[in-house]
Structure formats: structure tokens, C-alpha cells
Write an enzyme that holds these catalytic residues in place. Structure first.
Site, mmCIF file in Angstrom:
data_model
loop_
_atom_site.group_PDB
_atom_site.id
_atom_site.type_symbol
_atom_site.label_atom_id
_atom_site.label_comp_id
_atom_site.label_asym_id
_atom_site.label_seq_id
_atom_site.Cartn_x
_atom_site.Cartn_y
_atom_site.Cartn_z
ATOM 1 N N ASP A 134 0.790 -1.233 0.000
ATOM 2 C CA ASP A 134 0.000 0.000 0.000
ATOM 3 C C ASP A 134 0.825 1.288 0.000
ATOM 4 O O ASP A 134 0.616 2.154 -0.841
ATOM 5 C CB ASP A 134 -0.970 -0.002 1.187
ATOM 6 C CG ASP A 134 -1.920 1.188 1.174
ATOM 7 O OD1 ASP A 134 -2.383 1.550 0.082
ATOM 8 O OD2 ASP A 134 -2.189 1.746 2.244
ATOM 9 N N CYS A 194 -21.301 0.118 -9.771
ATOM 10 C CA CYS A 194 -20.434 0.816 -8.820
ATOM 11 C C CYS A 194 -20.465 2.324 -9.057
ATOM 12 O O CYS A 194 -20.498 3.106 -8.104
ATOM 13 C CB CYS A 194 -19.006 0.275 -8.901
ATOM 14 S SG CYS A 194 -18.224 0.425 -10.524
ATOM 15 N N CYS A 214 -13.952 11.375 -3.221
ATOM 16 C CA CYS A 214 -14.175 10.016 -2.718
ATOM 17 C C CYS A 214 -14.353 10.043 -1.198
ATOM 18 O O CYS A 214 -13.500 10.563 -0.476
ATOM 19 C CB CYS A 214 -13.001 9.122 -3.097
ATOM 20 S SG CYS A 214 -13.104 7.446 -2.448
ATOM 21 N N CYS A 240 -15.129 3.831 2.821
ATOM 22 C CA CYS A 240 -16.449 3.706 2.201
ATOM 23 C C CYS A 240 -16.462 2.425 1.379
ATOM 24 O O CYS A 240 -15.514 2.147 0.656
ATOM 25 C CB CYS A 240 -16.736 4.916 1.314
ATOM 26 S SG CYS A 240 -18.336 4.831 0.454
ATOM 27 N N CYS A 247 -21.210 -4.070 -6.237
ATOM 28 C CA CYS A 247 -20.611 -4.859 -7.319
ATOM 29 C C CYS A 247 -21.182 -6.274 -7.363
ATOM 30 O O CYS A 247 -21.107 -7.005 -6.365
ATOM 31 C CB CYS A 247 -19.098 -4.909 -7.131
ATOM 32 S SG CYS A 247 -18.247 -5.920 -8.372
#
Length: 383
Positions: A134, A194, A214, A240, A247
Site C-alpha cells: 500500500d 459501482c 471520494c 467507504c 458490485c
């Protein structure tokens, strides 16, 4: 060294340490990703949390001497709680996104990558590695896509046939020439569920995200949340999941393979009011082990205040008044003022009128006035 045999041994070993999916990729430059990142930068869609140097994000050879391959891994996490807690009147709860339910995934995946490194070194002592999860330079999603872990969905997540998008990703650059896997074909087709589900329209189009809109990004900011997003936050404290839960690939996907990814319901879906007054020590003790705590308690407290407004929880009015009057941080005082106006009631109105006289911070006064405006808007129109 028989690289094919070693690769098979690595795959077999990975399953014994809780790696749910593993793939291998070429370390050549990610040219398509570079174009997309440059476009994101040009449009101002970046979050600001990324590696600033785009070249390092797409060229493994700039961050590792003579890379010959990249190993990508995925670890599945649950989408449902085994033990559920219910939000009810007077005891409203917030929610952390599913990726932050268990122990911080950075630690979980780094531990697995470390074990993988040690296994390979036991076979090839001259092997070299650079592992990341990440926060590394490379784009996890791009590596996973190239390594055949899954395809890049319109929601900007990697979608795996087995686990949907409920997977953590990590990768390891190495000097060993592992044989690359074939990328997976895109299976989203014409589906746009989505995009339709995104509360703020942050998914501009399939595969393109405006991070500044976002909610997952917004929950991690530390300043005042822009007005247009406050009502859309709902009871989210961190992250979120709207684009994931909408999906179709994720339908019915819920895996409980790893004890460390299991949520503590009181942490993943905590009571809101206690968060308003939580000390640094207690915050670290309760929320420190999860990834959603990485920005500290301020964003979580701000979001909890907004969540109470979302529920119009009048039982929280005394707590919010105390926060508005006593908290040393303008963002928290001001957000409490806005939320008091949103919840309403004579006690809230009186407290806001007093704050209009007593508050000295200009930014907080703006929020106090917004709070009072809610009372004016609720008044019946006169002829």
C-alpha cells in the site's frame, strides 16, 4: 537453479502461510499506468497520499537494482461480521470500512511477505527483495493486474473471481527471474453499478476516480469537511464500501480464513457518543490496532459528530454542546456547532446563540451561523 521448480515451491509454501492468491509479473515499466497517473495529476484527482514521483510508481528499476520479476499476493478478508451489533435510538453507531475491520493489513501482509522472503532465501541465498504493501512506490493494483491476481474493475479495485474485491494486496520485487503469469481479461462488461452507487460521483467513469470527492479519502482528511459532502457521509467513520457492496462480483463473497482479519464489532461499528470525549490513550488502545486509526483521532471524532447529525440523535445534544464549548480544536468545535443545528431542538439553539457571542475563532463562528441557519430554514414561511 530450476526457476520453474522454485516457483512451484513458492506457490505451495504461500498457501501454508495464509496467502490466498499469488501471481508473478514482469518488472518492465507500467506504461499504461503512467499515462493514467499523469492524467490524474493533470485533472487534480490525486489524493495527496501517494508517492509524488510518478516515475518511481511505474518503473521498478528506479527503486530496485536489476529487477527480474515481481511477486504479487492477495489475502482475502470478511465482508460480514460474525457477531453483529445494532445501531439504535440513543445508542447510534458509526462504521469502519471492511478493509479496516481486522488488525492493520499493512502488518498482516508484511508479515506474510517476510515469511515468503525467508523461504526463498533458504532455497536461494543470493536472492534479493523489496517488499511493499500500500505505502510503497508501486501501484499495488497495477502489479496485481499484470500478475493475473484479478482484473482492474470500474470501481478502481482489483476484482478476483474467487474473492471479489475483498482482498488486501502486496508485492515483492526480486532479482529472481520467475515466469510471468498472464493477466486476466476484464469481466466488468457494460455493468455500471459501482458508478451508480458512488454517493458523491467520485467515480468519474469506469476506472477513473476523483480522490478529492471520494468518501474513503474524505474520511481521512483533518480539516472541515466541505458542506456538500456532510450529508453524504452517513455514519461512516473511516472509508467507504458503497462501490464494493454494489458490485455483482462481490455478491455472496464472505471469507473468514484469517483470525487477524476478523472484526471486533465494538471497534468496527463503535458507539458514536463515547468517541466525542475519548482520550488519546484510550483511542490508541481501542482503535490503534486497525488501519483506520492511522490519521489519529481527530478525523474519526469529526466524522462521529457528523454521523450523529446524520441520525438526528437528540440524545447527543448535551455531548455536542460540551464539545462545542470546551474542545480546544476549532474543526471539532465548529463541526459540533453545525451538527447541533442539524439535529435541532431548543437546547441546541440556545447553545448556538450563546456560542455566537462567546466563540472567538472565525472559522468556528462560520459553522455556528450555519447551525443557526438550520433553525431559520425550518421556520414556516410567513405571508
Amino acid at each position: 537453479m530450476d526457476i520453474r521448480q522454485l516457483q512451484e515451491e513458492v506457490i505451495a509454501y504461500s498457501k501454508t502461510i495464509g496467502i490466498d492468491k499469488i501471481g508473478f509479473a514482469s518488472p518492465s515499466p507500467f506504461t499504461e499506468m503512467k499515462s493514467r497517473l499523469l492524467r490524474q495529476q493533470e485533472l487534480g484527482y490525486q489524493s495527496g497520499f501517494e508517492e509524488k514521483d510518478i516515475e518511481k510508481r511505474v518503473r521498478p528499476d528506479l527503486i530496485f537494482d536489476q529487477p527480474h520479476s515481481i511477486i504479487a499476493i492477495a489475502v482475502a478478508y470478511p465482508s460480514k461480521m460474525k457477531v453483529r451489533v445494532v445501531s439504535k435510538k440513543g445508542q447510534r453507531r458509526g462504521i469502519f470500512c471492511r478493509a479496516s475491520w481486522g488488525v492493520d493489513y499493512h502488518h498482516v501482509l508484511r508479515n506474510k511477505l517476510k515469511k515468503l522472503e525467508e523461504f526463498i532465501l533458504s532455497k536461494v541465498p543470493e536472492a534479493r527483495f523489496k517488499s511493499m504493501v500500500d505505502t510503497g512506490e508501486l501501484v499495488d493494483r497495477a502489479v496485481a493486474e499484470r500478475a493475473g491476481i484479478g482484473w482492474s474493475g470500474k470501481n478502481c479495485s482489483i476484482l478476483t473471481p474467487e474473492f471479489g474485491s475483498y482482498v488486501y494486496l502486496g508485492e515483492m520485487i526480486t532479482n529472481l527471474p520467475f515466469i510471468p503469469d498472464a493477466p486476466m481479461e476484464d469481466q466488468c462488461g457494460s455493468c455500471t453499478k459501482c458508478l451508480d452507487a458512488c454517493p458523491t460521483g467520485a467515480l468519474v467513469q469506469g476506472g477513473q476516480l476523483d480522490s478529492q470527492r471520494c468518501i474513503a479519502f474524505l474520511t481521512q482528511t483533518k480539516g472541515f469537511l466541505p458542506d456538500e459532502f456532510r450529508d453524504k457521509l452517513g455514519n461512516r467513520l473511516y472509508g467507504c464500501d458503497s462501490c464494493q457492496t454494489a458490485c455483482p462480483v462481490n455478491k455472496g463473497k464472505d471469507f473468514h480464513f484469517h483470525p487477524e482479519t476478523e472484526p471486533d464489532p465494538e471497534v468496527a461499528k463503535p458507539l458514536l457518543k463515547p468517541i466525542l470525549h475519548i482520550s488519546n490513550k484510550d483511542f490508541k488502545e481501542k482503535f490503534g490496532p486497525v488501519s483506520g486509526s492511522w490519521r489519529g483521532k481527530k478525523p474519526i471524532q469529526r466524522n462521529a459528530i457528523l454521523a450523529l447529525a446524520h441520525f438526528k440523535d437528540d440524545s447527543a445534544v448535551p455531548d455536542l454542546i460540551k464539545v462545542m464549548q470546551e474542545d480546544p480544536r476549532p474543526v471539532i468545535r465548529g463541526t459540533a456547532a453545525w451538527s447541533l443545528g442539524k439535529i435541532g431542538g431548543e437546547g441546541a439553539k440556545t447553545a448556538l446563540e450563546n456560542a455566537l457571542v462567546q466563540e472567538k475563532d472565525e472559522d468556528v463562528l462560520v459553522e455556528v451561523k450555519k447551525g443557526l441557519d438550520f433553525f431559520r430554514e425550518s421556520q414556516p414561511a410567513t405571508r
